[in-house]
Design an enzyme around this catalytic site. Sequence first.
Site, PDB file in Angstrom:
ATOM      1  CG  PHE A  47      22.362  42.530   5.992  1.00 59.61           C
ATOM      2  CD1 PHE A  47      21.511  43.205   5.117  1.00 59.61           C
ATOM      3  CD2 PHE A  47      21.884  42.226   7.260  1.00 59.61           C
ATOM      4  CE1 PHE A  47      20.222  43.571   5.500  1.00 59.61           C
ATOM      5  CE2 PHE A  47      20.601  42.584   7.652  1.00 59.61           C
ATOM      6  CZ  PHE A  47      19.772  43.258   6.770  1.00 59.61           C
ATOM      7  CE  LYS A  48      19.737  45.492   8.832  1.00 56.83           C
ATOM      8  NZ  LYS A  48      19.279  46.036  10.096  1.00 56.83           N
ATOM      9  CG  ASP A  49      28.676  47.670   7.147  1.00 57.91           C
ATOM     10  OD1 ASP A  49      28.349  48.720   7.725  1.00 57.91           O
ATOM     11  OD2 ASP A  49      29.354  46.773   7.694  1.00 57.91           O
TER      12      ASP A  49
END
Length: 466
Positions: A108-110
Site C-alpha cells: 500500500f505504500k506505493d
Amino acid sequence: MQYISTRGGMQPLPYCETLLEGLAPDGGLAVPEVMPTVDGETLERWRALTYPQLATEVLGLFATDIPREDLARMTAAAYEPFPGAVVPLRDIDGVTLVGLSEGPTLAFKDMAMQFLGQVVEYALERKGSVLNILGATSGDTGSAAEHALRGKERISVFMLSPQGRMSAFQRAQMFSLDDENIHNIAVEGVFDDCQNLVKALAGDLDFKRTQHLGAVNSINLARITAQVVYYFWAWLRATDAGGWTEVSFTVPSGNFGNILSGFFAKEMGLPIRRLVLAANENNVLDEFFRTGVYRPRSAAQTLATSSPSMDISKASNLERFIFELVGRDAARVVQAWSDLDTQGYFDFTADLARFVDEFGIVSGTSTHADRLATIRSVYETTGDVIDPHTADGVKVARENLESGVPMLVLETAKPEKFAETIHEAIGVELDYDTDLRAMLDAPQHVTEMADDEQALRAFIQEHALR
C-alpha cells in the site's frame, strides 16, 4: 492552504515547502492550519472520476500552491502506469477488502510514494535545490520510496532498516537496487532504533540544513495527504449514489500514518463511522486507545513477528492525532512528549471516551495464531490469499462489525512478500513470476552499520548530494 507545527514553533508554510522539511524546526509535525472540508454535493460529483482525477481533486484541497494542471499531470504520472485497476474493491467473507497493493512494490505504500516521487521532484525543480532523503523502514516504506525515487537527479535516498527484521522478499526489493542515488543501510537493532536515528539527525537543524535532509517516512505531509485519496475512493465505490451511508474502515497500523489519513478524511466530512486500528503483538497503540495511556516499549521489548511491517512501538504520527485531541493546544502536545521523555509514558485517560464518541477510533490486537487462522479461513471460504498484515486487519474487523455498517479493510501488501507465513498457514507455495524471481536472485547492495549516530552522520556526509 498553509501548514503549522503540532508544537507551535513554525511559521505557516505552503504545501511544497512543508513536504521538503520533514520534521518542523521545533521538532513537531506539519498539519493543515485549517482542515479542508467536502460536502455531499461535491462527493456525488466525484463518483465518475478516475483515480488520478480524484487524486487531483482531493490533493488540490491541500496543495493549493500547485497549479491544478501541474497537479493533474503528477497524479496521472503516479497512477496511470498501474498495470490494472488502481484500487479494486472485493468482498471476502463478510468484509470488503480495499486493494492497495497494485503498485510496483506490491504494498500500500506505493499509493503515496508514487505521488510523493512526482511532487518532491517538482518542488525541487521549482526551488532549484537537491534533497537527501533520510528514512527508516520496517519493511514496505523503504522499497516503495526507493522504487519511486530511484534515478532522480535531484534526490538521494538513505534508507535505514533493522538487520534481520524484514522478510527475504522485502530485503530483496530494496537491496537489489543498484541505482547510484539509493543507499541501503541495515542497522543493528529494531525499527525504533532506525527511527530514533532519523529523528536525531532531523532534529539537528544545522546538519539538516547543510546536508539538505528531508523525509519520506509516514511523517511526510505528501504521504499523509495522498493516502486520504483512497478513503474517498473506497467510500464512493462501497456506497450507492445519492446516499449518505456511513462505513467503517479497519486499518493495520504500526506508525499510525495510514489510519491518520482516514482520520483526516473523516474530519474533512467523509461519512466514516469507525476507524478500527488493528495492531499485532507490538500493541502499544491498541493499549493507548483502550486505556488512554501511551507507553512505548524499548527495543528489547519490541517483538519480531510474522507481520513485521508493524513491529513498531513508537508511532510517529500519533502526535498529529494528539494535537487534535487537545484542541490544537501546542503547549499540551509539548508537555505530552516531555512526559514521554521523562517518565516513559503520557496519560490521556480523561479523554478516553472522546476516542470513540468524537473521533470514532477503536482498536484491537491480532497474534501470530490469529493471523494464521485468518489467512486459513479466508482461503478456505473464498480461495483468496491475504498477507499477514491484512489478516491482522480482517481479524480485528470481524470483532467490530456493526449491523448495517459496511466494513472496509485496507489491504497492506500482496501475500508473495510473506511466502513463509502463507505456507505455514495454508501449506501453499506461492509462485513468483520471472521478474520477481530475478529480483530475489539478484546481487544485494547494502551497508551494515551499528546503531551509531556518528557513523550515520559520516556516511551521509560522504555520499550526500550538494
